[in-house]
Design a protein around this motif. Structure first.
Motif, PDB file in Angstrom:
ATOM      1  N   LYS A   1       0.540   4.359  -4.357  1.00  0.00           N
ATOM      2  CA  LYS A   1      -0.276   4.872  -3.255  1.00  0.00           C
ATOM      3  C   LYS A   1      -1.755   4.768  -3.630  1.00  0.00           C
ATOM      4  CE  LYS A   1       3.180   8.165  -1.555  1.00  0.00           C
ATOM      5  NZ  LYS A   1       3.454   9.594  -1.229  1.00  0.00           N
ATOM      6  N   LEU A   2      -2.546   4.417  -2.612  1.00  0.00           N
ATOM      7  CA  LEU A   2      -3.989   4.273  -2.810  1.00  0.00           C
ATOM      8  C   LEU A   2      -4.694   4.608  -1.506  1.00  0.00           C
ATOM      9  CD1 LEU A   2      -6.295   3.352  -4.709  1.00  0.00           C
ATOM     10  CD2 LEU A   2      -6.003   1.059  -3.753  1.00  0.00           C
ATOM     11  N   GLN A   3      -5.659   5.508  -1.569  1.00  0.00           N
ATOM     12  CA  GLN A   3      -6.442   5.898  -0.393  1.00  0.00           C
ATOM     13  C   GLN A   3      -7.808   5.216  -0.451  1.00  0.00           C
ATOM     14  OE1 GLN A   3      -6.594  10.173  -0.227  1.00  0.00           O
ATOM     15  NE2 GLN A   3      -4.453  10.366   0.404  1.00  0.00           N
ATOM     16  N   LEU A   4      -8.196   4.632   0.682  1.00  0.00           N
ATOM     17  CA  LEU A   4      -9.436   3.880   0.744  1.00  0.00           C
ATOM     18  C   LEU A   4     -10.247   4.303   1.961  1.00  0.00           C
ATOM     19  CD1 LEU A   4      -8.096   0.278  -0.008  1.00  0.00           C
ATOM     20  CD2 LEU A   4      -9.251   1.797  -1.606  1.00  0.00           C
ATOM     21  N   ASN A   5     -11.559   4.322   1.809  1.00  0.00           N
ATOM     22  CA  ASN A   5     -12.494   4.475   2.922  1.00  0.00           C
ATOM     23  C   ASN A   5     -13.139   3.115   3.154  1.00  0.00           C
ATOM     24  OD1 ASN A   5     -12.035   7.256   3.251  1.00  0.00           O
ATOM     25  ND2 ASN A   5     -13.495   7.745   1.607  1.00  0.00           N
ATOM     26  N   VAL A   6     -12.691   2.438   4.185  1.00  0.00           N
ATOM     27  CA  VAL A   6     -13.137   1.071   4.433  1.00  0.00           C
ATOM     28  C   VAL A   6     -14.364   1.100   5.336  1.00  0.00           C
ATOM     29  CG1 VAL A   6     -12.483  -1.178   5.341  1.00  0.00           C
ATOM     30  CG2 VAL A   6     -10.793   0.229   4.161  1.00  0.00           C
ATOM     31  N   THR A   7     -15.472   0.599   4.847  1.00  0.00           N
ATOM     32  CA  THR A   7     -16.703   0.503   5.634  1.00  0.00           C
ATOM     33  C   THR A   7     -17.049  -0.933   5.996  1.00  0.00           C
ATOM     34  OG1 THR A   7     -18.016   0.438   3.592  1.00  0.00           O
ATOM     35  CG2 THR A   7     -17.613   2.605   4.588  1.00  0.00           C
ATOM     36  N   LYS A   8     -16.254  -1.873   5.458  1.00  0.00           N
ATOM     37  CA  LYS A   8     -16.461  -3.282   5.777  1.00  0.00           C
ATOM     38  C   LYS A   8     -15.141  -4.017   5.550  1.00  0.00           C
ATOM     39  CE  LYS A   8     -18.088  -4.297   1.088  1.00  0.00           C
ATOM     40  NZ  LYS A   8     -19.181  -4.883   0.280  1.00  0.00           N
ATOM     41  N   ASP A   9     -15.105  -5.266   5.938  1.00  0.00           N
ATOM     42  CA  ASP A   9     -13.903  -6.063   5.739  1.00  0.00           C
ATOM     43  C   ASP A   9     -13.666  -6.272   4.250  1.00  0.00           C
ATOM     44  OD1 ASP A   9     -13.863  -6.153   8.439  1.00  0.00           O
ATOM     45  OD2 ASP A   9     -14.424  -8.268   8.617  1.00  0.00           O
ATOM     46  N   VAL A  10     -12.431  -6.018   3.803  1.00  0.00           N
ATOM     47  CA  VAL A  10     -12.099  -6.149   2.383  1.00  0.00           C
ATOM     48  C   VAL A  10     -10.785  -6.917   2.243  1.00  0.00           C
ATOM     49  CG1 VAL A  10     -13.314  -4.051   1.689  1.00  0.00           C
ATOM     50  CG2 VAL A  10     -10.913  -3.922   2.378  1.00  0.00           C
ATOM     51  N   ILE A  11     -10.614  -7.544   1.080  1.00  0.00           N
ATOM     52  CA  ILE A  11      -9.372  -8.233   0.723  1.00  0.00           C
ATOM     53  C   ILE A  11      -8.696  -7.415  -0.372  1.00  0.00           C
ATOM     54  CG2 ILE A  11      -8.340 -10.338  -0.199  1.00  0.00           C
ATOM     55  CD1 ILE A  11     -10.642 -11.903   0.940  1.00  0.00           C
ATOM     56  N   PHE A  12      -7.481  -6.982  -0.075  1.00  0.00           N
ATOM     57  CA  PHE A  12      -6.742  -6.123  -0.986  1.00  0.00           C
ATOM     58  C   PHE A  12      -5.553  -6.899  -1.551  1.00  0.00           C
ATOM     59  CE2 PHE A  12      -3.378  -2.982  -1.750  1.00  0.00           C
ATOM     60  CZ  PHE A  12      -4.017  -2.203  -2.694  1.00  0.00           C
ATOM     61  N   THR A  13      -5.369  -6.847  -2.885  1.00  0.00           N
ATOM     62  CA  THR A  13      -4.282  -7.552  -3.557  1.00  0.00           C
ATOM     63  C   THR A  13      -3.443  -6.559  -4.347  1.00  0.00           C
ATOM     64  OG1 THR A  13      -5.615  -9.557  -3.753  1.00  0.00           O
ATOM     65  CG2 THR A  13      -3.678  -9.393  -5.159  1.00  0.00           C
ATOM     66  N   CYS A  14      -2.119  -6.657  -4.198  1.00  0.00           N
ATOM     67  CA  CYS A  14      -1.174  -5.801  -4.906  1.00  0.00           C
ATOM     68  C   CYS A  14      -0.271  -6.684  -5.769  1.00  0.00           C
ATOM     69  CB  CYS A  14      -0.341  -4.979  -3.919  1.00  0.00           C
ATOM     70  SG  CYS A  14       0.999  -4.051  -4.690  1.00  0.00           S
ATOM     71  N   SER A  15      -0.063  -6.295  -7.046  1.00  0.00           N
ATOM     72  CA  SER A  15       0.764  -7.066  -7.973  1.00  0.00           C
ATOM     73  C   SER A  15       1.741  -6.134  -8.677  1.00  0.00           C
ATOM     74  CB  SER A  15      -0.097  -7.785  -9.019  1.00  0.00           C
ATOM     75  OG  SER A  15      -1.009  -8.664  -8.395  1.00  0.00           O
ATOM     76  N   VAL A  16       2.998  -6.616  -8.813  1.00  0.00           N
ATOM     77  CA  VAL A  16       4.041  -5.883  -9.540  1.00  0.00           C
ATOM     78  C   VAL A  16       4.587  -6.810 -10.612  1.00  0.00           C
ATOM     79  CG1 VAL A  16       6.259  -4.714  -9.400  1.00  0.00           C
ATOM     80  CG2 VAL A  16       4.621  -4.489  -7.532  1.00  0.00           C
ATOM     81  N   GLU A  17       4.578  -6.335 -11.871  1.00  0.00           N
ATOM     82  CA  GLU A  17       5.049  -7.120 -13.001  1.00  0.00           C
ATOM     83  C   GLU A  17       6.257  -6.436 -13.620  1.00  0.00           C
ATOM     84  OE1 GLU A  17       3.509  -8.774 -17.358  1.00  0.00           O
ATOM     85  OE2 GLU A  17       2.147  -7.704 -16.009  1.00  0.00           O
ATOM     86  N   SER A  18       7.349  -7.200 -13.788  1.00  0.00           N
ATOM     87  CA  SER A  18       8.576  -6.658 -14.367  1.00  0.00           C
ATOM     88  C   SER A  18       9.356  -7.771 -15.023  1.00  0.00           C
ATOM     89  CB  SER A  18       9.433  -5.971 -13.295  1.00  0.00           C
ATOM     90  OG  SER A  18      10.646  -5.495 -13.841  1.00  0.00           O
ATOM     91  N   ASP A  19       9.791  -7.524 -16.242  1.00  0.00           N
ATOM     92  CA  ASP A  19      10.648  -8.456 -16.974  1.00  0.00           C
ATOM     93  C   ASP A  19      10.000  -9.836 -17.076  1.00  0.00           C
ATOM     94  OD1 ASP A  19      12.811  -9.334 -18.393  1.00  0.00           O
ATOM     95  OD2 ASP A  19      14.083  -9.669 -16.650  1.00  0.00           O
TER      96      ASP A  19
END
Length: 283
Positions: A178-196
């Motif tokens: 979980k992540l809370q953000l206050n967006v004031t402009k256009d943003v690029i968000f990247t999520c990564s999961v590493e396992s094994d």
């Protein structure tokens, strides 16, 4: 003093040979009953020992080695010093020691668990190679490593609030971030999961809206019903007015004509009365 009779040399030799065979058979059965196990955790490196080691005076070119899983699945095979077969699932994850034939697996995966069999043959002749050993070792894999979750916001690292849930030590994890953000402009968000040793990533473009759009709330059932009744009454009123209004106007339009005719009649009667009066007065 009485002397015990001594057994003939041939009989004594037979007894020693029988005892040796019995001890050898017991040792062999003991080794067969002993179950070799190797334990490893998921993601680690593990070595499965074989049952033979090449003497220093010999070479791998004189041997044929098979490592197979569950008897039917060949993991890898060597003949005359060259690798002749390898399972695709173990590609880039296995290698064999060329002296003691130990099978190394890295990283260990959950499907790797199970019995492995090492078969070693000496190539005295190409037509009839002799089997030097045939032994089974069982690999036990325990645990799933906790996956790692990371993220970036416009290529800058962000801190996650991560939770892991697993039913048991042999079950995979369900990971939630979980992540809370206050967006004031256009943003690029990247999520990564590493396992094994595997990494999965996904990107999302978050856009800031300039105007707040108030969602339209549909009218309630009561409002719709009242509006329908009002519209029906209005239509009935227009229909009645269109039917009865022209007749009422015409009745008002005929009233002046009636009054004129009555006036004419009254005017006509007046001279008669005056004439009679004059006649009566003359008499």
């Amino acid at each position: 003093m009485a002397c015990l009779p001594t057994a003939p040399p041939a009989l004594a030799l037979r007894r020693w040979l029988g005892l040796g065979l019995f001890v050898g058979l017991c040792l062999h059965l003991g080794c067969a009953l002993e179950k070799k196990e190797v334990k490893s955790k998921l993601g680690e490196t593990v070595g499965l020992p074989c049952c033979h080691e090449i003497p220093s005076s010999d070479s791998l070119h004189n041997y044929r080695v098979y490592w197979q899983k569950n008897i039917r699945e060949v993991v890898l095979a060597y003949a005359e010093g060259k690798e002749i077969s390898k399972n695709q699932r173990y590609e880039n994850r296995t290698e064999m020691n060329d002296r003691n034939f130990t099978l190394w697996i890295s990283p260990v995966e959950i499907p790797d668990k199970g019995p492995y069999q090492c078969v070693v043959q000496h190539l005295k002749s190409s037509q009839n190679p002799s089997v030097l050993c045939d032994e089974t070792v069982t690999l036990i894999v325990s645990g799933f490593p906790k996956p790692k979750m990371s993220g970036t916001l416009n290529n800058e690292s962000v801190v996650w609030n991560v939770t892991w849930v697993s039913e048991s030590s042999l079950s995979p994890y369900n990971v939630t971030g979980k992540l809370q953000l206050n967006v004031t402009k256009d943003v690029i968000f990247t999520c990564s999961v590493e396992s094994d040793g595997l990494t999965k990533s996904a990107s999302l473009l978050l856009k800031k809206t300039n105007d707040c759009i108030v969602p339209t709330i549909p009218p309630s059932y009561n409002v719709i019903t009242a509006s329908s009744i009002i519209i029906i009454i209005f239509l009935l009123a227009i229909t009645l007015a269109a039917r009865y209004l022209p007749r009422h106007v015409c009745s008002r339009c005929h009233k002046p004509q009636d009054s004129v005719e009555e006036g004419v009649k009254e005017c006509t009667k007046t001279p008669l009365s005056s004439k009679v009066t004059s006649e009566t007065s003359s008499v």
